[in-house]
Write an enzyme that holds these catalytic residues in place. Sequence first.
Site, PDB file in Angstrom:
ATOM      1  CE  LYS A   1      -1.894   5.115  -6.304  1.00  0.00           C
ATOM      2  NZ  LYS A   1      -3.317   5.151  -5.979  1.00  0.00           N
ATOM      3  CG  ASN A   2       1.682  10.565  -4.526  1.00  0.00           C
ATOM      4  OD1 ASN A   2       0.598  10.499  -5.117  1.00  0.00           O
ATOM      5  ND2 ASN A   2       1.770  10.640  -3.214  1.00  0.00           N
TER       6      ASN A   2
ATOM      7  CD  GLU B   1      -2.046   5.368  -2.524  1.00  0.00           C
ATOM      8  OE1 GLU B   1      -1.994   6.488  -3.067  1.00  0.00           O
ATOM      9  OE2 GLU B   1      -2.954   4.544  -2.748  1.00  0.00           O
TER      10      GLU B   1
ATOM     11  CG  HIS C   1      -1.903   1.128   1.235  1.00  0.00           C
ATOM     12  ND1 HIS C   1      -3.245   0.966   1.013  1.00  0.00           N
ATOM     13  CD2 HIS C   1      -1.722   2.460   1.408  1.00  0.00           C
ATOM     14  CE1 HIS C   1      -3.849   2.144   1.048  1.00  0.00           C
ATOM     15  NE2 HIS C   1      -2.941   3.061   1.302  1.00  0.00           N
TER      16      HIS C   1
HETATM   17  P1  ADP Z   1      -3.422  12.385  -4.254  1.00  0.00           P
HETATM   18  O1  ADP Z   1      -2.297  11.714  -4.975  1.00  0.00           O
HETATM   19  O2  ADP Z   1      -4.712  11.631  -4.305  1.00  0.00           O
HETATM   20  O3  ADP Z   1      -3.585  13.836  -4.623  1.00  0.00           O
HETATM   21  P2  ADP Z   1      -1.652  12.127  -2.005  1.00  0.00           P
HETATM   22  O4  ADP Z   1      -1.892  12.182  -0.544  1.00  0.00           O
HETATM   23  O5  ADP Z   1      -1.014  10.918  -2.553  1.00  0.00           O
HETATM   24  O6  ADP Z   1      -3.061  12.390  -2.690  1.00  0.00           O
HETATM   25  O7  ADP Z   1      -0.771  13.387  -2.426  1.00  0.00           O
HETATM   26  C1  ADP Z   1      -1.222  14.697  -2.094  1.00  0.00           C
HETATM   27  C2  ADP Z   1      -0.582  15.723  -2.997  1.00  0.00           C
HETATM   28  O8  ADP Z   1       0.809  15.816  -2.695  1.00  0.00           O
HETATM   29  C3  ADP Z   1      -0.638  15.417  -4.477  1.00  0.00           C
HETATM   30  O9  ADP Z   1      -1.846  15.828  -5.045  1.00  0.00           O
HETATM   31  C4  ADP Z   1       0.562  16.174  -5.031  1.00  0.00           C
HETATM   32  O10 ADP Z   1       0.191  17.528  -5.267  1.00  0.00           O
HETATM   33  C5  ADP Z   1       1.547  16.186  -3.861  1.00  0.00           C
HETATM   34  N1  ADP Z   1       2.637  15.208  -4.029  1.00  0.00           N
HETATM   35  C6  ADP Z   1       2.720  13.999  -3.461  1.00  0.00           C
HETATM   36  N2  ADP Z   1       3.846  13.340  -3.826  1.00  0.00           N
HETATM   37  C7  ADP Z   1       4.524  14.181  -4.658  1.00  0.00           C
HETATM   38  C8  ADP Z   1       5.762  14.100  -5.376  1.00  0.00           C
HETATM   39  N3  ADP Z   1       6.535  13.000  -5.331  1.00  0.00           N
HETATM   40  N4  ADP Z   1       6.131  15.184  -6.115  1.00  0.00           N
HETATM   41  C9  ADP Z   1       5.361  16.285  -6.152  1.00  0.00           C
HETATM   42  N5  ADP Z   1       4.168  16.418  -5.511  1.00  0.00           N
HETATM   43  C10 ADP Z   1       3.751  15.392  -4.769  1.00  0.00           C
HETATM   44 MG    MG Z   2      -1.361   9.979  -4.434  1.00  0.00          MG
END
Ligand code: ADP
Ligand code: MG
Length: 409
Positions: free
Chosen positions: A254-255, A251, A247
């Site tokens: 994906k980010n 996540e 998990h």
């Molecule tokens: P989601 O992906 O559903 O938006 P997350 O909690 O995974 O929710 O991430 C929240 C926000 O954090 C994302 O929408 C993005 O703007 C930012 N973020 C997360 N990881 C990264 C990353 N590796 N680089 C840049 N921005 C990031």
């Molecule tokens: Mg995310």
Amino acid sequence: MKFVRTIMRNAAMLNAPKHIDYYAKFSPSPLSMKQFLDFGSTNACEKTSFAFLRQELPVRLSNSLKEINLLPDKLIMTQSVQLVHSWFIQSLMDILEFQDKSPNDPKVLAEFVDTLVTISIRHNDVVPTMAEGVIEYRDAFGADPVTCQNIQYFLDRFYMSRISIRMLINQHTLIFDGSTNPGHPSSIGCIDSCCDVTNVIRDAYESAKMLCEQYYLGSPELELREINAKNKSRPIEISYVPSHLFHMVFELFKNAMRATIENHETSSTLPSIKVMVALGGEDLSIKISDRGSGVPFRKIDTLFSYMYSTAPKPTIGDYRRTPMAGFGYGLPISRLYARYFQGDLQLYPMEGYGTAAAIQLKALSTDSVEKLPVFNQTALRHYKFNQEADDWCVPSKEPLNLAAYKAAK
Ligand code: ADP
Ligand code: MG
């Protein structure tokens, strides 16, 4: 007969507040990974597990129920939160039915497993339902910083307790439902006592890559390195719950993929995602680095907020379809999984360049102990008194007019 049962059930429900008060007075008893493993070892005793759970589950459920009552009234009154609340009460009452039954009766033990399965299914949608309640509340009444902070504090604790309750239920039902898992001799319930960390990371990368290619028609490569400082020639293995690890890294991948692609739309090549895994005497560390331009450091807390996402909202029905992004729950829930067994998850952005996400887990099963919220005076104070003034100066927006300090000439 059904009518009589309904009346009896309704009468029992009326007693729910009394039971909640009673069980909420106990602190939850955190289990270590080692204790979880012992429950499932060759001398596993279903009776002991039954006796432990019929006390511990009501304690954890009641601690959560007490805390729901501290949410803003208008949030409690939303249909979604009412629904979640009713699931908790129902499940509490279901378990209390077993308080006077004998652990020596195999029929009771079998019924208990069935009840736990029913509870687990009943609570499947707690997270999206709670999220709907929060969105409904925010859209209708707005949310000031204090309320936001309280909701964040509540959800972190509420979801952590949920992770733990599901863990207890899963272990009992998987171990004692009569079937064993011959394909996975090192598995005990949902724990793998030799969880191959790198394998799980590769699986999670492949799954994220598939989603990413559907959305963006391309995906960054993976560069993975590992160091097993304990035994250089062996793969990195710890006792852990592979689904939790999956998990978290899924996540983070994906980010990282989304950030990489959205920041290299005009270039012909995509920088790869670099992963480093290290096992030491105490810690297992995983670092996932991307070159997706990062975010300002100031925003880190916001990224872990349950009310924040920069991706377009998927529709509610999409929960089951695993969207690429959009609910804003990826980071906060992953951090809870890491913290659940005393680990952590942090982001280190370098704005303009990229982000490193680090997961720290305990390498030893004796150190991996459940981290559980407890409803007590300190928690209560948190909800009641965090409106107090900050104990650090808040810089003023206007530059200070030093003229007033000029010494009279
Ligand atoms: P989601 O992906 O559903 O938006 P997350 O909690 O995974 O929710 O991430 C929240 C926000 O954090 C994302 O929408 C993005 O703007 C930012 N973020 C997360 N990881 C990264 C990353 N590796 N680089 C840049 N921005 C990031
Ligand atoms: Mg995310």
